[in-house]
Design a protein around this motif. Structure first.
Motif, PDB file in Angstrom:
ATOM      1  N   UNK A 191      80.045  -9.075 -36.117  1.00  0.00           N
ATOM      2  CA  UNK A 191      79.276  -8.465 -35.024  1.00  0.00           C
ATOM      3  C   UNK A 191      77.988  -9.246 -34.777  1.00  0.00           C
ATOM      4  N   UNK A 192      77.312  -9.625 -35.859  1.00  0.00           N
ATOM      5  CA  UNK A 192      76.056 -10.363 -35.720  1.00  0.00           C
ATOM      6  C   UNK A 192      76.272 -11.681 -34.984  1.00  0.00           C
ATOM      7  N   UNK A 236      74.791 -12.767 -31.269  1.00  0.00           N
ATOM      8  CA  UNK A 236      74.051 -14.009 -31.070  1.00  0.00           C
ATOM      9  C   UNK A 236      74.722 -14.888 -30.016  1.00  0.00           C
ATOM     10  N   UNK A 237      76.038 -14.975 -30.073  1.00  0.00           N
ATOM     11  CA  UNK A 237      76.783 -15.780 -29.092  1.00  0.00           C
ATOM     12  C   UNK A 237      76.606 -15.228 -27.679  1.00  0.00           C
ATOM     13  N   UNK A 238      76.582 -13.905 -27.549  1.00  0.00           N
ATOM     14  CA  UNK A 238      76.395 -13.317 -26.226  1.00  0.00           C
ATOM     15  C   UNK A 238      75.040 -13.707 -25.652  1.00  0.00           C
ATOM     16  N   UNK A 239      73.991 -13.617 -26.486  1.00  0.00           N
ATOM     17  CA  UNK A 239      72.661 -13.980 -26.004  1.00  0.00           C
ATOM     18  C   UNK A 239      72.585 -15.456 -25.637  1.00  0.00           C
ATOM     19  N   UNK A 294      83.280  -6.040 -32.812  1.00  0.00           N
ATOM     20  CA  UNK A 294      82.802  -7.432 -32.820  1.00  0.00           C
ATOM     21  C   UNK A 294      83.705  -8.324 -31.981  1.00  0.00           C
ATOM     22  N   UNK A 295      85.013  -8.156 -32.120  1.00  0.00           N
ATOM     23  CA  UNK A 295      85.959  -8.961 -31.344  1.00  0.00           C
ATOM     24  C   UNK A 295      85.822  -8.697 -29.854  1.00  0.00           C
ATOM     25  N   UNK A 296      85.629  -7.419 -29.498  1.00  0.00           N
ATOM     26  CA  UNK A 296      85.480  -7.072 -28.081  1.00  0.00           C
ATOM     27  C   UNK A 296      84.201  -7.679 -27.504  1.00  0.00           C
ATOM     28  N   UNK A 297      83.127  -7.659 -28.302  1.00  0.00           N
ATOM     29  CA  UNK A 297      81.865  -8.235 -27.836  1.00  0.00           C
ATOM     30  C   UNK A 297      81.976  -9.740 -27.660  1.00  0.00           C
ATOM     31  N   UNK A 298      82.691 -10.390 -28.562  1.00  0.00           N
ATOM     32  CA  UNK A 298      82.837 -11.847 -28.467  1.00  0.00           C
ATOM     33  C   UNK A 298      83.798 -12.246 -27.353  1.00  0.00           C
ATOM     34  N   UNK A 299      84.655 -11.302 -26.957  1.00  0.00           N
ATOM     35  CA  UNK A 299      85.635 -11.602 -25.923  1.00  0.00           C
ATOM     36  C   UNK A 299      86.925 -12.162 -26.479  1.00  0.00           C
ATOM     37  N   UNK A 300      86.981 -12.318 -27.816  1.00  0.00           N
ATOM     38  CA  UNK A 300      88.170 -12.882 -28.459  1.00  0.00           C
ATOM     39  C   UNK A 300      88.888 -11.794 -29.239  1.00  0.00           C
TER      40      UNK A 300
END
Length: 312
Positions: free
Chosen positions: A211-212, A216-219, A298-304
Motif C-alpha cells: 500500500x505504501x 507513493x507511486x500515485x503521488x 494496494x493492488x487497486x490503488x496501484x492499478x495492477x
C-alpha cells in the motif's frame, strides 16, 4: 459529493441506495449537530480527508472565543499535534458512519462543541431550541453557524473545483501502520510459547508495504500528469476512489455484516478484531482475510490488480 444530514441518511437506507452509493458520490459531509457549543472544533473523518480539512481550516477565520478574530480556525484549535487536537473516532451514531463503513465513501462530520467535548444535553430532544443553543454557544450562535458554513463550503469547493480529487492516500498509510504495529505486538505475545509458529504478521506487514508503495507511486504519477488532460485526471481519480471502497472486506456478507470496513467497521473481519481474539485458529483465518483485503486495496490503488510482484 453529498453534503447532507440525518434525514437524507434515513432516506438512502430505506431505499437501499448504500449498496451502490460509492458509484454515485465521492465524498459525504455530514452537517448534523454541527453547532452544539463554542469551545472546541471536533472532527470525525476518513484519513483521506485529513489533509483537505487541515488546509481548509487554515483558510477559515476563527469563530471560537473572543478577541481572536485575526486567527484562523487552524491556529486556534490545532495545538502541537493537529490530529490529536482535532480528530476523534467516528461513532456508529454519527450520520457519516454508514457512508464510510458500509458504502466505502470518504466521509466527514464536524462540530463546534463545548470545551472538553462536553455533550450538548438537549440535542435530539424537544428542549433543543434557540435559547438553549444560544446559552451553550455563549450567545455566539450566528458566528459559529457562519464558521460551520464556511468550513463546509470550502471543503465542497476544493473537492469539486480541481481536476484531481483532494483526497490524500498517504494519510491512510500512517493510520494503517499504527494498527499493524499493534497487531504485530499482539501476535508476538500470543506465539511467545512457540505453539503457533505460522501465526505471524509478516504477510500483513508486506501488504502494508504494498500500500505504501502504491500511494507513493500515485503521488509520483500525479506530479507527472498534465492536469488539463481529462482522461489522465479521470484515471488518477479512479485510483484514489478505489482506496476506501477496497478497504471494505469482500469476505463477509453485506447483509449480515453491513459495516465491512477493515479499519472502521464492526466485526471479526476488522483489524481491531485481531487485537481481541484468543482462539489461534480463528486469529489465523482473520489475519489471512485482513491481509488479502489490504493487499487488494494496494493492488487497486496501484492499478495492477494482477501484479505478479504482489502474489500472496
Amino acid at each position: 459529493m453529498l453534503l447532507e444530514g440525518a434525514d437524507w441518511t434515513s432516506l438512502y437506507t430505506s431505499r437501499g441506495f448504500f449498496s451502490s452509493l460509492d458509484r454515485r458520490a465521492f465524498t459525504y459531509i455530514s452537517l448534523d449537530g454541527v453547532v452544539t457549543g463554542h469551545g472546541e472544533f471536533k472532527v470525525s473523518a476518513s484519513p483521506l480527508l485529513y489533509s483537505l480539512l487541515e488546509s481548509t481550516m487554515k483558510e477559515v477565520k476563527n469563530p471560537i472565543g473572543f478577541g481572536e478574530s485575526g486567527k484562523s480556525l487552524y491556529d486556534k484549535v490545532s495545538g502541537v499535534n493537529f490530529e490529536k487536537a482535532v480528530f476523534e473516532p467516528m461513532k456508529m451514531e454519527d450520520s457519516a458512519y454508514p457512508f464510510l463503513a458500509s458504502s466505502g465513501i470518504p466521509s466527514l462530520s464536524f462540530r463546534f462543541a463545548c470545551q472538553g467535548s462536553e455533550a450538548y444535553p438537549y440535542y435530539g430532544t424537544s428542549l433543543d431550541n434557540k435559547d438553549h443553543l444560544g446559552y451553550a454557544t455563549a450567545h455566539r450562535l450566528s458566528f459559529l453557524a457562519t464558521g460551520a458554513g464556511l468550513v463546509a463550503g470550502q471543503l465542497a469547493l476544493r473537492l469539486v473545483h480541481d481536476h484531481v480529487l483532494r483526497l490524500d492516500v498517504q494519510r491512510y498509510r500512517t493510520v494503517l501502520s499504527q494498527s499493524v504495529v499493534k497487531i504485530n505486538q499482539r501476535l508476538k505475545q500470543v506465539t511467545r510459547d512457540g505453539s503457533a509458529e505460522s501465526l505471524s504478521a509478516r504477510w500483513l506487514i508486506m501488504a502494508l508495504g504494498s500500500y505504501s508503495r502504491a500511494a507513493t507511486d500515485l503521488n509520483t504519477d500525479l506530479l507527472n500528469t498534465d492536469l488539463t488532460d481529462t482522461l489522465a485526471c479521470h484515471n488518477i481519480n479512479d485510483r484514489i476512489m478505489r482506496v476506501e471502497h477496497n478497504l471494505l472486506s469482500p469476505y463477509v456478507s453485506p447483509k449480515e455484516v453491513p459495516f465491512r470496513h477493515l479499519l472502521f467497521g464492526r466485526g471479526s473481519h476488522t483489524l481491531a478484531a485481531l487485537l481481541e481474539g484468543e482462539d489461534r485458529e480463528v486469529l489465523r483465518t482473520q489475519l489471512a482475510l485482513a491481509t488479502w483485503t489490504l493487499q487488494g486495496c494496494a493492488n487497486a490503488l496501484s492499478g495492477d490488480i494482477w501484479d505478479s510482484d504482489n502474489q500472496m
